[in-house]
Design a protein around this motif. Structure first.
Motif, PDB file in Angstrom:
ATOM      1  N   ILE A 125       0.858  -1.178   0.000  1.00  0.00           N
ATOM      2  CA  ILE A 125       0.000   0.000   0.000  1.00  0.00           C
ATOM      3  C   ILE A 125       0.894   1.228   0.000  1.00  0.00           C
ATOM      4  N   THR A 126       0.562   2.214  -0.831  1.00  0.00           N
ATOM      5  CA  THR A 126       1.305   3.475  -0.813  1.00  0.00           C
ATOM      6  C   THR A 126       0.382   4.586  -0.326  1.00  0.00           C
ATOM      7  N   THR A 127       0.899   5.397   0.577  1.00  0.00           N
ATOM      8  CA  THR A 127       0.102   6.418   1.254  1.00  0.00           C
ATOM      9  C   THR A 127       0.600   7.815   0.895  1.00  0.00           C
ATOM     10  N   TYR A 175      -2.693  -0.956  -3.407  1.00  0.00           N
ATOM     11  CA  TYR A 175      -3.633   0.055  -2.931  1.00  0.00           C
ATOM     12  C   TYR A 175      -2.962   1.425  -2.856  1.00  0.00           C
ATOM     13  N   ILE A 176      -3.772   2.471  -3.103  1.00  0.00           N
ATOM     14  CA  ILE A 176      -3.374   3.854  -2.858  1.00  0.00           C
ATOM     15  C   ILE A 176      -4.231   4.375  -1.710  1.00  0.00           C
ATOM     16  N   SER A 177      -3.574   4.900  -0.674  1.00  0.00           N
ATOM     17  CA  SER A 177      -4.260   5.477   0.474  1.00  0.00           C
ATOM     18  C   SER A 177      -4.191   6.998   0.375  1.00  0.00           C
ATOM     19  N   LEU A 178      -5.308   7.660   0.609  1.00  0.00           N
ATOM     20  CA  LEU A 178      -5.444   9.076   0.277  1.00  0.00           C
ATOM     21  C   LEU A 178      -4.719  10.030   1.220  1.00  0.00           C
ATOM     22  N   HIS A 179      -4.510   9.647   2.469  1.00  0.00           N
ATOM     23  CA  HIS A 179      -3.901  10.626   3.378  1.00  0.00           C
ATOM     24  C   HIS A 179      -3.294   9.954   4.603  1.00  0.00           C
ATOM     25  N   ASN A 180      -2.482  10.736   5.295  1.00  0.00           N
ATOM     26  CA  ASN A 180      -1.843  10.333   6.542  1.00  0.00           C
ATOM     27  C   ASN A 180      -2.372  11.211   7.683  1.00  0.00           C
ATOM     28  N   VAL A 211     -12.608  13.167   1.047  1.00  0.00           N
ATOM     29  CA  VAL A 211     -12.340  11.736   0.894  1.00  0.00           C
ATOM     30  C   VAL A 211     -13.351  11.111  -0.057  1.00  0.00           C
ATOM     31  N   VAL A 212     -14.628  11.413   0.138  1.00  0.00           N
ATOM     32  CA  VAL A 212     -15.666  10.881  -0.739  1.00  0.00           C
ATOM     33  C   VAL A 212     -15.453  11.341  -2.178  1.00  0.00           C
ATOM     34  N   ASP A 213     -15.094  12.610  -2.355  1.00  0.00           N
ATOM     35  CA  ASP A 213     -14.840  13.141  -3.697  1.00  0.00           C
ATOM     36  C   ASP A 213     -13.752  12.332  -4.402  1.00  0.00           C
ATOM     37  N   VAL A 230      -5.666  -1.546  -9.091  1.00  0.00           N
ATOM     38  CA  VAL A 230      -5.225  -0.855  -7.887  1.00  0.00           C
ATOM     39  C   VAL A 230      -6.444  -0.313  -7.151  1.00  0.00           C
ATOM     40  N   GLY A 231      -6.576  -0.660  -5.879  1.00  0.00           N
ATOM     41  CA  GLY A 231      -7.707  -0.207  -5.088  1.00  0.00           C
ATOM     42  C   GLY A 231      -7.429   1.107  -4.392  1.00  0.00           C
ATOM     43  N   ILE A 232      -8.499   1.828  -4.034  1.00  0.00           N
ATOM     44  CA  ILE A 232      -8.400   3.101  -3.321  1.00  0.00           C
ATOM     45  C   ILE A 232      -8.894   2.906  -1.893  1.00  0.00           C
ATOM     46  N   THR A 233      -8.165   3.481  -0.941  1.00  0.00           N
ATOM     47  CA  THR A 233      -8.596   3.440   0.448  1.00  0.00           C
ATOM     48  C   THR A 233      -8.952   4.855   0.906  1.00  0.00           C
ATOM     49  N   PRO A 234      -9.698   4.989   1.997  1.00  0.00           N
ATOM     50  CA  PRO A 234     -10.154   6.318   2.434  1.00  0.00           C
ATOM     51  C   PRO A 234      -9.112   7.111   3.204  1.00  0.00           C
ATOM     52  N   GLY A 235      -7.848   6.742   3.107  1.00  0.00           N
ATOM     53  CA  GLY A 235      -6.827   7.410   3.890  1.00  0.00           C
ATOM     54  C   GLY A 235      -6.744   6.818   5.282  1.00  0.00           C
ATOM     55  N   GLU A 236      -5.927   7.431   6.119  1.00  0.00           N
ATOM     56  CA  GLU A 236      -5.585   6.812   7.398  1.00  0.00           C
ATOM     57  C   GLU A 236      -5.767   7.801   8.541  1.00  0.00           C
ATOM     58  N   THR A 237      -6.941   7.748   9.166  1.00  0.00           N
ATOM     59  CA  THR A 237      -7.159   8.527  10.371  1.00  0.00           C
ATOM     60  C   THR A 237      -6.226   8.008  11.467  1.00  0.00           C
ATOM     61  N   SER A 238      -6.083   8.766  12.531  1.00  0.00           N
ATOM     62  CA  SER A 238      -5.119   8.398  13.574  1.00  0.00           C
ATOM     63  C   SER A 238      -5.497   7.115  14.298  1.00  0.00           C
ATOM     64  N   ASN A 239      -6.790   6.829  14.355  1.00  0.00           N
ATOM     65  CA  ASN A 239      -7.258   5.606  15.016  1.00  0.00           C
ATOM     66  C   ASN A 239      -8.683   5.318  14.568  1.00  0.00           C
ATOM     67  N   TRP A 240      -9.176   4.163  14.956  1.00  0.00           N
ATOM     68  CA  TRP A 240     -10.506   3.740  14.507  1.00  0.00           C
ATOM     69  C   TRP A 240     -11.611   4.554  15.182  1.00  0.00           C
TER      70      TRP A 240
END
Length: 470
Positions: A125-127, A175-180, A211-213, A230-240
């Protein structure tokens, strides 16, 4: 009577593996003046680099199944002459993917080679760590807000990097992750006028609507540029907790197109049980909401603390699996230096590199080895029980792979604990045991015969792995 149980036949969900992450450029605002390599491979000689790689990816190493790679803000300092804003046109010459990523790419290439040599593979996965300065409203590195007119340019930025890794480096990005940690608006001043504190790593504010956009936007562009798989993920919030309570799961669930395009659910798993600014827990409610409509969705923790590099680190992994219900976990940087401005708030790791070109193997390596080797890709998370809150278990069922059934027993107490363990659903003839505890680093223990019950005394603060033997 203290009792525990493992049922390998009662499988809960598929397991994608535990993972690894090498961090290179992470904070520097000016790479030319300060070419940061947080992982520190640039300080080591080749023999030491190879030794670390063997200890991670080799036959006797951690054997991770997933890996994470960051995309920093320095691959396109300006659009450049002749740059086309056409979303359907990608000009590789407009990007410099090599300068700031040398050691990260080396780490993954070498690791992938070792992984494939033993007949396995890595899922990558690349973020997006942060966009180039010119794409932000503030026009600075780590600017808070994306300029709306550059949303296609940011999508192309991520796509160009992914194509480079796949086509030039033969790294299989899945996968591509949208944000950190882009949910954390408090890392900037209220007016967004500065980049915030220098100890923060790269970022961009990503409200749920953005994120939705991008979940709606990216798949069509990936298709256009030959990255249909390649799949898209909604990025990575700090925790669940934040993924749920900050509205990300709700926003995706309400948009049928975004939900359909979602390739993987992702978040960091940084836990803090203390209420306040940094509170976070392992709740699965956001994951559950999306899986109610898309039961096929997997969820990954893409960064989490090494804690104190002890049994509590493995306990956080346990809670990520059984409380958040994830399919993979990747801890924060596995190789670290002291080059984090202000000091890394998550200083645990597997390997510590010193400025004099030496390195040490940290306790975190051995504790992680207890669970990383046990939970290989393609296995399944199995049901466990314990009537003592200081005794925890993690179990992975073979599930038709070549990997043996395995379970991990944690004793988080300060005293030794004798435990009767009922094991069902496996045809093991016995178990091979390995243990890490204060004063023990992944030591081999005597074989235990399998007769339905295992009686085992777990030393204080210990982690013991039981591998099924035929």
């Amino acid at each position: 009577m203290r009792k525990a149980s493992v049922d390998f036949a009662a499988q809960l969900w598929p397991w994608d593996g535990l993972g690894i992450n090498y961090v290179e450029a992470s904070q520097t605002r000016n790479y030319r003046a300060d070419p940061q390599d947080y992982g520190g491979f640039s300080l080591l000689g080749e023999r030491d680099r190879q030794s670390i790689l063997d200890m991670i990816f080799g036959d006797d190493g951690l054997k991770p199944g997933v890996a994470k790679m960051f995309l920093d803000p320095f691959h396109q300092e300006e659009p450049g002459p002749g740059y086309s804003t056409d979303p359907n046109r990608l000009d590789p010459a407009a990007y410099d993917h090599a300068t700031t990523t040398h050691w990260m790419r080396y780490f993954i290439r070498e690791g992938l080679s070792r992984t494939r040599a033993r007949g396995n593979d890595l899922r990558v996965i690349t973020t997006l760590y942060g966009p180039p300065a010119w794409m932000t409203k503030q026009r600075i590195v780590r600017g808070r807000d994306l300029s709306p007119e550059y949303r296609y340019e940011l999508a192309k930025y991520m796509i160009a990097w992914t194509k480079y890794l796949r086509d030039s480096e033969n790294i299989p990005v899945n996968y591509i992750s949208l944000h950190n940690e882009g949910e954390d608006w408090q890392r900037w001043p209220e007016d967004g006028s500065t980049a915030g504190d220098e100890h923060h790593d790269y970022n961009l504010y990503w409200p749920p609507e953005q994120v939705v956009d991008f979940l709606r936007l990216m798949p069509g562009m990936l298709d256009t540029h030959g990255l249909q798989d390649v799949g898209i993920t909604p990025g990575e919030t700090s925790n669940w907790y934040r993924f749920d309570h900050y509205g990300y799961a709700d926003a995706i669930a309400r948009d049928s197109v975004a939900l359909r395009h979602l390739g993987l659910i992702t978040s960091h798993g940084f836990y803090s049980g203390r209420y306040g600014r940094w509170y976070g827990d392992h709740r699965s409610s956001g994951i559950d909401l999306l899986r109610a409509q898309r039961p096929d969705l997997h969820a990954w923790v893409t960064s989490t603390s090494w804690s104190e590099m002890d049994v509590m680190f493995v306990n956080e992994i346990r809670n990520g699996i059984y409380a958040a219900k994830v399919n993979a976990i990747i801890p924060w940087a596995a190789v670290q230096t002291s080059r984090w401005v202000g000091g890394d708030p998550n200083p645990g790791t597997a390997f510590r590199v010193q400025e004099d070109g030496t390195y040490s193997v940290e306790p975190g390596y051995y504790y992680y080895k207890q669970v990383c080797r046990a939970g290989q890709p393609g296995m399944a998370v199995a049901t466990v029980r314990s009537n003592d809150p200081e005794i925890g278990l993690i179990a992975f069922a073979s599930d038709e792979t070549a990997h043996p059934d395995a379970f991990v027993l944690l004793n988080i107490s300060d005293e030794a604990r004798e435990v009767d363990i009922e094991v069902t659903g496996s045809n093991a003839g016995g178990y091979e045991l390995f243990r890490t505890a204060p004063g023990e680093n992944y030591v081999s223990l005597p074989h235990m015969a399998a007769d339905g019950y295992l009686r085992y005394t777990a030393p204080p603060k210990s982690v013991t792995t039981f591998y099924a033997a035929r």
